[in-house]
Design a protein around this motif. Structure first.
Motif: not given
Length: 169
Positions: A24-25, A107
Motif C-alpha cells: 500500500d505504501n 500510506a
C-alpha cells in the motif's frame, strides 16, 4: 550508456526489488510521484510495474498532491516573509485530515513525503516524516520513499529534455 539509464535502474529497483515499503505504501508513494511529476513517461513507466489504483486510493493521492501543492510553497514563502498574520494550516482553511475520509493514513503520509520532497517543501516533508515515525514506520521505509521521490523528480526533468531534444531533430 545514456545518462538516464542509471536513474531508470534506480526507479525499477525501487518499484520491484525494495522490501522497505509495504504494498500500500509503495502504491501511494509511486503514484503520488508519477502524478505529481506531470510526466507522461513516468506515469506510463510506473503503470507497467504498478497498475493505476482504484478511485478511493486515487482520491487519497489527489488530496496529498493538492494539499502539498498549497502548503509546500506557502510554508516555504513564510520562511522569508516577516508578517504576523496567517502562517498556519488553519489560515489556509484546510479541513482537518480526519474530515477527508483518508482510507490509509500511513500510506497518505508516504504520498505527502514524496510530493513534498519533489516540491521542495521541506517543512511539510519534516512534518510528514514525523507523522510516519509516530506511526512506527521505519527510517528505512521513509528513506525508500524519499529515494523514489528524488528519482522521479529527476526523471521527469530528464524525460522533458528527451522530448525537447527528440522533437527538435
Amino acid at each position: 550508456m545514456p545518462v538516464i539509464d542509471d536513474q531508470i535502474a534506480l526507479l525499477s529497483s525501487l518499484l520491484t526489488k525494495q522490501t522497505e515499503l509495504n504494498n500500500d505504501n509503495l502504491i501511494y508513494a509511486a503514484w503520488a510521484a508519477a502524478l505529481n511529476s506531470q510526466s507522461k513517461y513516468l506515469v506510463e513507466y510506473i503503470n507497467k510495474h504498478i497498475k493505476l489504483p482504484d478511485e478511493a486510493i486515487l482520491e487519497d493521492i489527489e488530496y496529498a498532491i493538492s494539499r502539498m501543492g498549497v502548503t509546500n510553497p506557502y510554508f516555504i514563502a513564510r520562511q522569508f516573509i516577516d508578517i504576523k498574520e496567517g502562517g498556519s494550516l488553519k489560515s489556509l482553511h484546510f479541513r482537518p485530515l480526519q474530515a477527508l475520509n483518508i482510507k490509509n493514513e500511513t500510506a497518505y503520509h508516504y504520498a505527502c513525503v514524496v510530493v513534498s520532497l519533489m516540491n521542495g517543501g521541506y517543512i511539510c516533508l519534516s512534518s510528514h516524516v514525523n507523522s510516519l515515525l509516530e506511526l512506527n514506520e521505519t527510517e528505512k521505509s521513509i528513506d525508500a520513499a524519499m529515494r523514489l521521490g528524488s528519482v522521479c523528480s529527476s526523471l521527469s526533468k530528464r524525460s522533458f529534455i528527451d522530448d525537447i531534444v527528440n522533437n527538435s531533430h
